[in-house]
Write an enzyme that holds these catalytic residues in place. Sequence first.
Site, PDB file in Angstrom:
ATOM      1  N   GLY A  86       0.872  -1.166   0.000  1.00 30.50           N
ATOM      2  CA  GLY A  86       0.000   0.000   0.000  1.00 30.50           C
ATOM      3  C   GLY A  86       0.909   1.217   0.000  1.00 30.50           C
ATOM      4  O   GLY A  86       1.859   1.269  -0.778  1.00 30.50           O
ATOM      5  N   HIS A 156       8.671  -3.505  -6.968  1.00 31.66           N
ATOM      6  CA  HIS A 156       8.067  -3.137  -8.274  1.00 31.66           C
ATOM      7  C   HIS A 156       9.123  -2.531  -9.196  1.00 31.66           C
ATOM      8  O   HIS A 156       8.831  -1.578  -9.915  1.00 31.66           O
ATOM      9  CB  HIS A 156       6.937  -2.111  -8.117  1.00 31.66           C
ATOM     10  CG  HIS A 156       5.814  -2.523  -7.226  1.00 31.66           C
ATOM     11  ND1 HIS A 156       4.815  -3.375  -7.625  1.00 31.66           N
ATOM     12  CD2 HIS A 156       5.514  -2.170  -5.942  1.00 31.66           C
ATOM     13  CE1 HIS A 156       3.940  -3.529  -6.621  1.00 31.66           C
ATOM     14  NE2 HIS A 156       4.355  -2.816  -5.597  1.00 31.66           N
ATOM     15  N   GLU A 191       8.698  -7.136 -10.558  1.00 32.16           N
ATOM     16  CA  GLU A 191       7.442  -7.781 -10.171  1.00 32.16           C
ATOM     17  C   GLU A 191       7.542  -9.279 -10.435  1.00 32.16           C
ATOM     18  O   GLU A 191       8.014  -9.706 -11.493  1.00 32.16           O
ATOM     19  CB  GLU A 191       6.282  -7.147 -10.919  1.00 32.16           C
ATOM     20  CG  GLU A 191       6.145  -5.680 -10.539  1.00 32.16           C
ATOM     21  CD  GLU A 191       4.775  -5.088 -10.806  1.00 32.16           C
ATOM     22  OE1 GLU A 191       4.088  -5.560 -11.718  1.00 32.16           O
ATOM     23  OE2 GLU A 191       4.414  -4.145 -10.079  1.00 32.16           O
TER      24      GLU A 191
END
Lengths: 242, 242
Positions: A86, A156, A191
């Site tokens: 998040g 990421h 990823e």
Amino acid sequence: MDLLLLSNSRAPGQEFLAHALDEIDDFLGANRRLTFVPYASSDHDGYTAVMAAALAARGITVVGVHTVADPRQEAARAEAVFVGGGNSFRLLKALYATGLLETIGDRVRAGELRYLGASAGSNMAAPTLRTTNDMPIVSPPSFETFGFVPFQINPHYLDPAPASTHMGETREERILEFLEENDVPVLGLREGAWLRVDGAVARLGGVNGARLFGRGSEPAELVPGEDASHLLSTTPRYDLTG
Amino acid sequence: MDLLLLSNSRAPGQEFLAHALDEIDDFLGANRRLTFVPYASSDHDGYTAVMAAALAARGITVVGVHTVADPRQEAARAEAVFVGGGNSFRLLKALYATGLLETIGDRVRAGELRYLGASAGSNMAAPTLRTTNDMPIVSPPSFETFGFVPFQINPHYLDPAPASTHMGETREERILEFLEENDVPVLGLREGAWLRVDGAVARLGGVNGARLFGRGSEPAELVPGEDASHLLSTTPRYDLTG
């Protein structure tokens, strides 16, 4: 110390956590109770439900740390904790406010608590927040994070897109900017990739690999399965220019 | 208060600042001496030389604030200041360390100093750093910035790319995350756009327009030339969830 640090919790075209379920299952071993820290999200209940649904098929029970009267007590008796993704700034602010930064940190360092992180949760395993991709939507009291590993993680991690006309910085440019001010390796986890740490051994897992950046050296590629234990003996140096 | 806040200092296929030279020229008026704050970059001399070269044709002399013995004294006598882009966290840390946050801030608010910013320099004109796109490579003592305007600015605003398979957040998602924690309008200035503020009047200039985000409302489009003065009477509310 037992760590499993995922770049991402959702892979394109797959259910939440599906790409890493086998690894999580193996990491948890006989323990089937997982304490979940949802503070990086604004929707603690919703996020915990998604996590619980993803792990139910493996017989893993998920307890949202926000649902108990005393989160520190829950963390003090847990055998495994999952810190979800998040916004990293929101997460870190909450870890300070709840005291979980200390409780989780001490127990993981003592080898009493297994630590699973995804995205923002993986950022927390480094010494500082400084290589997050997130927007600083709130202000934590400090950028200091758990520091389970002595280098920085960039989840990421995204390779530069040659065709882009956008004049903003690429991820690589951002990381090189970090290295202008700090002499600390940065592990860019693409990823699908993760880092698993078992005591003095660190190994890259998953798919797509990682890119390792260091001050004054060319970026290097790490392939899935590669040993990355040498990174655990890094001596990080922050704030070179004062 | 006189502000000119550029989204970006370099447009695709154009020389540094070329897209905004006419506006800068007009903004400076008869004053041809510009004090430049290069602290967002790691290369103060190089950045100042690029700025000086870009403005020389208009007869504008650029003084790097880092080249004088006392940067605060330079800022105290300047008529116009340009705060350049780069990394916002590095810039803000330097503004605190040098005392320029106070000197420049006080004089701009008093209407004694014209303020030009690009990218990170435009971020500084908002009350906080919280809508920067930059990586937090260093830790400033606070996220509080000049606060010349009572809303947030997001420079290099980028519309979502529908074809992307990257699982990271889009810019819009990041801004909506900010709005989960704060009730403050966010003006997303697309590349090529700028905001000019003259006392109680704010107007969007340049090309490509802006996207305005507010908590609990649909994003709105602002077109080049549009009056945005209503934003100057916003009452920002940060940290709604404590």
